[in-house]
Design a protein around this motif. Structure first.
Motif, PDB file in Angstrom:
ATOM      1  N   LEU A 148      -0.622  -3.628  33.085  1.00 50.16           N
ATOM      2  CA  LEU A 148      -2.019  -4.004  32.855  1.00 50.16           C
ATOM      3  C   LEU A 148      -2.421  -5.266  33.603  1.00 50.16           C
ATOM      4  CD1 LEU A 148      -2.344  -3.345  29.018  1.00 50.16           C
ATOM      5  CD2 LEU A 148      -2.817  -1.802  30.933  1.00 50.16           C
ATOM      6  N   LEU A 182       3.914  -4.286  29.601  1.00 53.75           N
ATOM      7  CA  LEU A 182       2.463  -4.445  29.500  1.00 53.75           C
ATOM      8  C   LEU A 182       1.922  -5.347  30.599  1.00 53.75           C
ATOM      9  CD1 LEU A 182       2.336  -4.784  25.641  1.00 53.75           C
ATOM     10  CD2 LEU A 182       0.930  -3.165  26.926  1.00 53.75           C
ATOM     11  N   ARG A 183       2.573  -6.461  30.819  1.00 54.07           N
ATOM     12  CA  ARG A 183       2.101  -7.404  31.841  1.00 54.07           C
ATOM     13  C   ARG A 183       2.211  -6.804  33.237  1.00 54.07           C
ATOM     14  NH1 ARG A 183       4.880 -12.877  29.299  1.00 54.07           N
ATOM     15  NH2 ARG A 183       3.246 -13.298  27.749  1.00 54.07           N
ATOM     16  N   ARG A 238      -2.547  -1.222  22.142  1.00 49.17           N
ATOM     17  CA  ARG A 238      -3.683  -0.792  21.321  1.00 49.17           C
ATOM     18  C   ARG A 238      -3.287  -0.611  19.860  1.00 49.17           C
ATOM     19  NH1 ARG A 238      -8.632  -1.887  21.120  1.00 49.17           N
ATOM     20  NH2 ARG A 238      -9.832  -0.356  19.989  1.00 49.17           N
ATOM     21  N   HIS A 261      -8.581  -2.566  28.735  1.00 51.61           N
ATOM     22  CA  HIS A 261      -7.713  -3.547  28.090  1.00 51.61           C
ATOM     23  C   HIS A 261      -8.043  -4.963  28.591  1.00 51.61           C
ATOM     24  CE1 HIS A 261      -5.263  -0.330  26.443  1.00 51.61           C
ATOM     25  NE2 HIS A 261      -5.244   0.217  27.630  1.00 51.61           N
ATOM     26  N   ALA A 262      -8.190  -5.105  29.896  1.00 51.59           N
ATOM     27  CA  ALA A 262      -8.531  -6.412  30.463  1.00 51.59           C
ATOM     28  C   ALA A 262      -9.914  -6.859  29.993  1.00 51.59           C
ATOM     29  CB  ALA A 262      -8.483  -6.343  31.999  1.00 51.59           C
ATOM     30  N   THR A 292      -3.026   3.906  27.649  1.00 49.65           N
ATOM     31  CA  THR A 292      -3.109   3.151  26.410  1.00 49.65           C
ATOM     32  C   THR A 292      -1.696   2.973  25.866  1.00 49.65           C
ATOM     33  OG1 THR A 292      -5.287   4.082  25.918  1.00 49.65           O
ATOM     34  CG2 THR A 292      -4.068   3.122  24.085  1.00 49.65           C
ATOM     35  N   GLY A 316      -1.898  -6.507  25.394  1.00 51.52           N
ATOM     36  CA  GLY A 316      -2.726  -5.355  25.736  1.00 51.52           C
ATOM     37  C   GLY A 316      -2.440  -4.058  25.015  1.00 51.52           C
ATOM     38  N   ARG A 360      -9.712  -8.279  26.461  1.00 49.71           N
ATOM     39  CA  ARG A 360      -9.185  -9.646  26.457  1.00 49.71           C
ATOM     40  C   ARG A 360     -10.225 -10.628  26.990  1.00 49.71           C
ATOM     41  NH1 ARG A 360      -4.647  -6.803  28.352  1.00 49.71           N
ATOM     42  NH2 ARG A 360      -4.932  -7.507  30.489  1.00 49.71           N
TER      43      ARG A 360
END
Length: 233
Positions: free
Chosen positions: A74, A70-71, A113, A221-222, A91, A111, A225
């Motif tokens: 995203l 994820l890191r 879903r 996603h960003a 996603t 991030g 957050r």
């Protein structure tokens, strides 16, 4: 979700399990498995190459696990301005044997879903894939409570403490853009936002594009957050 089948990428370090998931999804309508990986490095490379709609992501792998994927995907361009010519980020739906609260919270904060356990049936998994592709948040029973509890325990922001808040990026948004931002952060699809605000889907897309540009976020996603960090959700 775009026209055509939902394109799914599988990430799990057990090849037998990946084969089983692929077989389960093969018989489902509107779903196409377009790739798979057994490590973080393979996953990041494969996702970048095939640009799937949804990534089914294992949480625990020897070389870093779901959070590392994820890191890498995203968080590759944090704070960047969205490029209209670039394909949207996929996603992520976590699919794990673990139902531990810390695992659920970690991947959602990174991030993802949604989060479902490996006890899920093939039909329910296919439904979860379609739902996250459409913008919904999906959790196995009782797991959503972990996430709600985690955010409920979060420290209050300046607004809750009665302190004035001056944020140029927030101040640059129009009232309508703030409404769209809040609904995006809550997981509404463009169609649901349009129905909620009594505007067209095209207008929602325009507002969402403006919000991404003004807040300098690279993807939804960003943006979610970013909104959560400012208690705008």
């Amino acid at each position: 979700m775009t026209d055509g089948p939902c394109r799914v990428f599988l990430v799990d370090d057990h090849a037998v399990f990946r084969s089983g998931v692929r077989a389960e999804l093969a018989g489902q309508s509107a779903i196409e498995v377009v790739g798979e990986a057994g490590s973080v490095g393979e996953a990041v490379a494969g996702i970048g190459r095939v640009r799937p709609d949804v990534v089914l992501l294992d949480v625990h792998m020897p070389d870093g696990g779901g959070v590392a994927v994820l890191r890498s995907v995203l968080g590759a361009d944090p704070g960047g301005v969205a490029d209209p010519a670039r394909a949207p980020e996929p996603t992520f739906l976590a699919l794990s044997v673990s139902d531990a609260a810390e695992d659920v919270i970690a991947v959602i904060r990174a991030g993802a879903r949604g989060y479902v356990t490996k006890t899920i049936t093939g039909d329910d998994l296919a439904d979860a894939v379609r739902r996250v592709a459409d913008g919904d948040a999906v959790f196995s029973p009782r797991l959503a409570g972990f996430v709600l509890d985690a955010f409920a325990r979060a420290a209050p922001g300046p607004e809750e403490r009665g302190e004035p808040v001056h944020d140029p990026e927030v101040d640059s948004l129009t009232p309508r853009e703030k409404e769209v931002l809040r609904l995006l952060a809550r997981g509404y699809t463009y169609r649901e936002i349009a129905e909620e605000l009594f505007i067209s889907v095209k207008t929602v897309e325009t507002h969402a594009s403006n919000v991404l540009r003004k807040t300098q976020q690279s993807n939804r996603h960003a943006l979610t957050r970013w909104a959560q960090s400012r208690h705008l959700d």
